[in-house]
Design a protein around this motif. Structure first.
Motif, PDB file in Angstrom:
ATOM      1  N   ALA A 175       0.834  -1.173  -0.108  1.00 24.10           N
ATOM      2  CA  ALA A 175      -0.034   0.102   0.124  1.00 24.10           C
ATOM      3  C   ALA A 175       0.670   1.257   0.121  1.00 24.10           C
ATOM      4  O   ALA A 175       0.224   2.439  -0.066  1.00 24.10           O
ATOM      5  CB  ALA A 175      -0.789  -0.173   1.173  1.00 24.10           C
ATOM      6  N   ILE A 176       2.183   0.966   0.261  1.00 22.69           N
ATOM      7  CA  ILE A 176       3.036   2.290   0.524  1.00 22.69           C
ATOM      8  C   ILE A 176       3.464   2.569  -1.045  1.00 22.69           C
ATOM      9  O   ILE A 176       3.914   2.169  -1.818  1.00 22.69           O
ATOM     10  CB  ILE A 176       4.216   1.975   1.205  1.00 22.69           C
ATOM     11  N   VAL A 177       2.997   3.973  -1.409  1.00 23.99           N
ATOM     12  CA  VAL A 177       3.250   4.674  -2.502  1.00 23.99           C
ATOM     13  C   VAL A 177       4.661   5.114  -2.582  1.00 23.99           C
ATOM     14  O   VAL A 177       5.430   5.108  -3.452  1.00 23.99           O
ATOM     15  CB  VAL A 177       2.385   5.802  -2.903  1.00 23.99           C
ATOM     16  N   TRP A 178       4.891   5.915  -1.325  1.00 20.46           N
ATOM     17  CA  TRP A 178       6.328   6.495  -1.158  1.00 20.46           C
ATOM     18  C   TRP A 178       6.498   6.670   0.326  1.00 20.46           C
ATOM     19  O   TRP A 178       5.511   7.159   1.137  1.00 20.46           O
ATOM     20  CB  TRP A 178       6.242   8.110  -1.786  1.00 20.46           C
ATOM     21  N   ARG A 179       7.866   6.534   0.711  1.00 23.37           N
ATOM     22  CA  ARG A 179       8.103   6.856   2.095  1.00 23.37           C
ATOM     23  C   ARG A 179       9.324   7.896   2.221  1.00 23.37           C
ATOM     24  O   ARG A 179      10.168   7.773   1.349  1.00 23.37           O
ATOM     25  CB  ARG A 179       8.618   5.559   2.882  1.00 23.37           C
ATOM     26  N   ASN A 180       9.065   8.708   2.890  1.00 24.57           N
ATOM     27  CA  ASN A 180      10.172   9.902   2.956  1.00 24.57           C
ATOM     28  C   ASN A 180      11.607   9.580   3.281  1.00 24.57           C
ATOM     29  O   ASN A 180      11.572   8.235   4.131  1.00 24.57           O
ATOM     30  CB  ASN A 180       9.710  11.025   3.631  1.00 24.57           C
ATOM     31  N   LYS A 181      12.478  10.261   3.147  1.00 26.16           N
ATOM     32  CA  LYS A 181      13.896   9.761   3.438  1.00 26.16           C
ATOM     33  C   LYS A 181      14.110   9.485   4.723  1.00 26.16           C
ATOM     34  O   LYS A 181      15.072   8.441   5.149  1.00 26.16           O
ATOM     35  CB  LYS A 181      14.794  11.011   3.118  1.00 26.16           C
ATOM     36  N   ALA A 182      13.524  10.110   5.957  1.00 25.58           N
ATOM     37  CA  ALA A 182      13.728   9.687   6.934  1.00 25.58           C
ATOM     38  C   ALA A 182      12.830   8.598   7.613  1.00 25.58           C
ATOM     39  O   ALA A 182      12.842   7.880   8.696  1.00 25.58           O
ATOM     40  CB  ALA A 182      13.156  10.909   8.174  1.00 25.58           C
ATOM     41  N   GLY A 183      11.898   8.120   6.769  1.00 30.08           N
ATOM     42  CA  GLY A 183      11.173   6.907   7.059  1.00 30.08           C
ATOM     43  C   GLY A 183      10.081   7.212   8.303  1.00 30.08           C
ATOM     44  O   GLY A 183       9.389   6.370   8.536  1.00 30.08           O
ATOM     45  N   GLU A 184       9.715   8.581   8.172  1.00 31.93           N
ATOM     46  CA  GLU A 184       9.029   8.937   9.376  1.00 31.93           C
ATOM     47  C   GLU A 184       7.580   8.940   8.883  1.00 31.93           C
ATOM     48  O   GLU A 184       6.525   8.979   9.558  1.00 31.93           O
ATOM     49  CB  GLU A 184       9.267  10.262   9.840  1.00 31.93           C
ATOM     50  N   ASP A 224      -0.854  20.180  -4.371  1.00 26.43           N
ATOM     51  CA  ASP A 224       0.500  20.729  -3.563  1.00 26.43           C
ATOM     52  C   ASP A 224       0.826  19.744  -2.482  1.00 26.43           C
ATOM     53  O   ASP A 224       2.139  19.315  -2.430  1.00 26.43           O
ATOM     54  CB  ASP A 224       0.088  22.000  -3.112  1.00 26.43           C
ATOM     55  N   GLU A 225      -0.106  19.138  -1.838  1.00 28.42           N
ATOM     56  CA  GLU A 225       0.378  18.262  -0.786  1.00 28.42           C
ATOM     57  C   GLU A 225       0.872  16.904  -1.071  1.00 28.42           C
ATOM     58  O   GLU A 225       1.860  16.685  -0.613  1.00 28.42           O
ATOM     59  CB  GLU A 225      -0.716  18.102   0.355  1.00 28.42           C
ATOM     60  N   LEU A 226       0.287  16.493  -2.211  1.00 31.48           N
ATOM     61  CA  LEU A 226       0.961  15.270  -2.722  1.00 31.48           C
ATOM     62  C   LEU A 226       2.367  15.639  -3.471  1.00 31.48           C
ATOM     63  O   LEU A 226       3.453  14.610  -3.126  1.00 31.48           O
ATOM     64  CB  LEU A 226      -0.166  14.857  -4.131  1.00 31.48           C
ATOM     65  N   PHE A 227       2.356  16.662  -3.996  1.00 37.11           N
ATOM     66  CA  PHE A 227       3.986  16.879  -4.498  1.00 37.11           C
ATOM     67  C   PHE A 227       4.924  17.154  -3.438  1.00 37.11           C
ATOM     68  O   PHE A 227       5.920  16.690  -3.618  1.00 37.11           O
ATOM     69  CB  PHE A 227       3.772  18.436  -5.028  1.00 37.11           C
ATOM     70  N   MET A 228       4.349  17.790  -2.191  1.00 39.38           N
ATOM     71  CA  MET A 228       5.286  17.621  -1.204  1.00 39.38           C
ATOM     72  C   MET A 228       5.636  16.258  -0.469  1.00 39.38           C
ATOM     73  O   MET A 228       6.920  16.182  -0.064  1.00 39.38           O
ATOM     74  CB  MET A 228       4.895  18.641  -0.190  1.00 39.38           C
ATOM     75  N   GLU A 229       4.771  15.768  -0.338  1.00 42.94           N
ATOM     76  CA  GLU A 229       5.063  14.309   0.041  1.00 42.94           C
ATOM     77  C   GLU A 229       5.867  13.306  -0.916  1.00 42.94           C
ATOM     78  O   GLU A 229       6.780  12.634  -0.355  1.00 42.94           O
ATOM     79  CB  GLU A 229       3.696  13.425   0.347  1.00 42.94           C
ATOM     80  N   LEU A 230       5.571  13.546  -2.168  1.00 39.04           N
ATOM     81  CA  LEU A 230       6.436  12.701  -2.898  1.00 39.04           C
ATOM     82  C   LEU A 230       7.687  13.178  -3.263  1.00 39.04           C
ATOM     83  O   LEU A 230       8.692  12.582  -3.728  1.00 39.04           O
ATOM     84  CB  LEU A 230       5.883  12.541  -4.248  1.00 39.04           C
ATOM     85  N   ASN A 231       8.071  14.452  -2.557  1.00 43.32           N
ATOM     86  CA  ASN A 231       9.520  15.029  -2.796  1.00 43.32           C
ATOM     87  C   ASN A 231      10.223  15.462  -1.331  1.00 43.32           C
ATOM     88  O   ASN A 231      11.125  15.794  -1.411  1.00 43.32           O
ATOM     89  CB  ASN A 231       9.495  16.379  -3.629  1.00 43.32           C
ATOM     90  N   ALA A 232       9.460  14.656  -0.499  1.00 40.32           N
ATOM     91  CA  ALA A 232      10.079  14.876   0.905  1.00 40.32           C
ATOM     92  C   ALA A 232      11.268  13.758   0.973  1.00 40.32           C
ATOM     93  O   ALA A 232      11.301  12.854   0.568  1.00 40.32           O
ATOM     94  CB  ALA A 232       8.977  14.458   1.782  1.00 40.32           C
TER      95      ALA A 232
END
Length: 274
Positions: free
Chosen positions: A235-244, A266-274
């Motif tokens: 189910a995970i589309v993307w996990r940020n670098k810190a894994g948080e 905008d929020e999707l963009f931020m999540e996918l580039n975190a």
């Protein structure tokens, strides 16, 4: 997706021994309006250049309207419209001369449509192209791409140099009042413009396709996993670098569907580039 008119399979492009595109595969259905989204240098322009046959991939292949991008037939070229990020124009011509010269190459070129588009975008036809502002050169490129009434449109940051009024008229020229289906890929950093017109979104990061889905599905199913939850890996589309934080697709984790709210583009963009 069915009735695909744009395809890429295993597309990889290297420059100076670095993958600017890496193993990208997707299919775009007929009639889709796809927003291509990513940060500067993510690979958006390179992807569009491969699709149009302007760049040869090092691996994989792509097709437009069933024809290999590196060997587009004249019949397919006549059905395409493309606007590059940096217009490639003849500076010594006037804008009107430029339109007439290019128009002769297209059997479906419509003089009345061309002049109406130019007027709608407030393009100064009498000026030499070299004397046009960056925004007016971009307008000329847009008219050149639209006047032959193409079936497939590929736009690379087509509104970057346009003011808000010109951007609005550009969007209306493409998406308003048309009586037939077109397939569009449009790359833009102006997410508010995309949010109003796209049917699908493709996010690209560091040359890799992160996700391609319908905008309706993203609004309905994409969520930030609640803190402390353990969503299934599928189910995970993307996990940020810190894994948080994890962006998830709740179609594969329905138990978490009500635990968070819908995300804006905008929020999707931020999540996918975190």
């Amino acid at each position: 997706m069915t009735d695909s008119v744009i395809r890429a399979s295993g597309l990889t492009l290297r420059r100076k021994h670095i993958d600017v595109l890496h193993d990208i595969s997707f299919e775009i259905p007929a009639g889709a309006v796809v927003g291509l989204v990513g940060r500067n240098g993510a690979g958006k322009s390179s992807l569009l250049q491969c699709l149009t046959g302007l760049a040869a991939p090092d691996a994989g292949h792509c097709e437009l309207l069933g024809c290999p991008s590196l060997d587009l037939s004249d019949a397919v070229r006549e059905r395409l419209g493309y606007v590059a990020q940096t217009p490639d124009l003849f500076g010594w011509m006037s804008a009107e001369e430029h339109l007439r010269a290019i128009g002769r190459a297209y059997p479906r070129w419509d003089e009345a449509r061309c002049l109406a588009l130019a007027a709608r975008l407030d393009l100064p036809l009498a000026h030499k192209v070299r004397d046009l502002s960056g925004g007016d050169q971009q307008k000329l490129s847009v008219v050149l791409a639209l006047a032959h009434d193409p079936d497939v449109l590929l736009f690379d940051e087509p509104v970057a140099s346009l003011d808000p009024l010109s951007r609005r008229e550009f969007m209306r020229a493409i998406f308003s009042g048309e009586d037939r289906e077109r397939t569009v890929i449009i790359s833009s950093h102006i997410l508010s413009d995309l949010e109003r017109v796209v049917t699908h979104l493709a996010f690209i990061r560091s040359g890799r396709l992160q996700v391609l889905d319908s905008w309706d599905a993203m609004l309905e199913h994409y969520r930030v996993a609640p803190a402390g939850s353990e969503p299934p890996g599928a189910a995970i589309v993307w996990r940020n670098k810190a894994g948080e934080r994890a962006l998830i697709d709740t179609r594969l984790a329905p138990e978490l569907a009500s635990a968070s709210r819908a995300l804006t583009l905008d929020e999707l963009f931020m999540e996918l580039n975190a």
